[in-house]
Design a protein around this motif. Sequence first.
Motif, short mmCIF file in Angstrom:
data_model
loop_
_atom_site.label_atom_id
_atom_site.label_comp_id
_atom_site.label_asym_id
_atom_site.label_seq_id
_atom_site.Cartn_x
_atom_site.Cartn_y
_atom_site.Cartn_z
N ASN A 97 0.38 5.14 1.69
CA ASN A 97 -0.42 6.10 2.57
C ASN A 97 -0.72 7.41 1.82
O ASN A 97 0.86 8.03 1.66
CB ASN A 97 -0.48 5.92 4.16
CG ASN A 97 -1.16 6.73 4.50
OD1 ASN A 97 -2.64 6.96 4.18
ND2 ASN A 97 -0.88 7.37 5.82
N ARG A 142 0.82 -1.52 0.16
CA ARG A 142 -0.12 -0.05 0.01
C ARG A 142 1.26 1.34 0.26
O ARG A 142 1.85 1.44 1.13
CB ARG A 142 -1.15 -0.01 1.41
CG ARG A 142 -0.49 0.53 2.78
CD ARG A 142 -0.21 1.90 2.73
NE ARG A 142 0.38 1.39 4.42
CZ ARG A 142 2.14 1.85 4.29
NH1 ARG A 142 2.79 2.43 3.31
NH2 ARG A 142 3.00 2.08 5.55
N GLY A 181 -8.78 -3.07 -0.15
CA GLY A 181 -8.61 -1.70 -1.55
C GLY A 181 -8.64 -2.15 -2.40
O GLY A 181 -10.23 -3.26 -3.10
N ALA A 186 -5.80 -1.72 4.18
CA ALA A 186 -5.57 -1.11 3.22
C ALA A 186 -4.93 -2.69 1.51
O ALA A 186 -6.15 -2.27 0.73
CB ALA A 186 -4.95 -0.51 2.98
#
Length: 383
Positions: A30, A28, A180, A176
């Motif tokens: 951020n 991921r 996601g 995530a």
Amino acid sequence: MSSTDDLRARFEGAFGAAPDGVWQAPGRVNLIGEHTDYNEGFVLPFAIDRAARVAVRLRPDSSVRLLSTFGSQGLTTADTGSLDRGTSKGWTRYPLGVLWALQQRGLSVPGLDLLLDSDVPRGAGLSSSHAIECALILALNELTNAGLSPEDMVLATQRAENDFVGAPTGIMDQSASLRGSAGHALFLDCRDRNVRLIPFDAESAGLVMLVIDTRVSHSHAGGGYAARRGSCELGAEVLGVKALRDVDLTDLEEACGLLDPETFRRVRHVVTENDRVLQTVDLLGSSGPRAIGPLLDASHASMRDDFGISCPELDLAVETARSAGAIGARMTGGGFGGSAIALTPVAAEPRVRAAVERAFARAGYTAPDIFSVRTAAGARRVE
């Protein structure tokens, strides 16, 4: 990353039989919201098109055999009856931590053979460890019919990180990776764990998200991360709140008089960062990705000056990318190294890449690894 067929063939060559399946989970980025998750605040990550992939076969005994396609660690063996937090090392801490965390939930954990392949850069702040954990817990949830919800899996992998690996992380990374969606960022309220998908389509806006891996390795299990968390807990205690989520921008003036200067700066970062996340969500909904550049810049300045988690390489990457044409840039991840992100017009991408490479060379730093990422789907079975 190896193809699924190649990974299956390598698994069979290593373990003498075909895997029960292959699962993958993404790393991921951020977008914004750093060190707010364990303060019960807001974060806005997105899953990326780099992932960890695991081929897994359950065993009839309690033996665990772990192997990866990279590094020199070789075959690691363990036993589900005696998982040891103190002796596991390297990447194997993460799958062993998942097995241990599931046992702590009262689940019967079988032995297994596992072959890992991953193209999530390690130590770059893109959550390579959580990608491994999420891929495995998804596999085990399916293969053992454990019936775990996405939230259950988030909390189990958090416990693996906190209590087995020894990294005091929150729930952002695994949320995530597990939840996601392509074309979206994941707006996560870390207090009630509610999630909302926020449209984030950089390509349609004529933008590219560049990741600048400084090659400065970091570790959440190190002392710097834990010290920042300790400062946040101290700040909340002195201010009489459950978590820094409960401190508003209007409370900062009073907080300045109650806290020592360092703790106040740590608190100010978290409070202002929560506000920046909310502003970013609003702007993505109303104006699109091109409007969020100043918030990315402000986030980096706060992490550098108030939270003290940047480093010279990250600062140089951010400053150079902005000067060369990025509309906003910031470090991403836990800090003390890792990567910066630069939201960049497509036409400016070659200029930004070249400028950062020249700046690192002039400074005598190790050459950075610069690549683009796109939003991607969350963890899933691929074979």
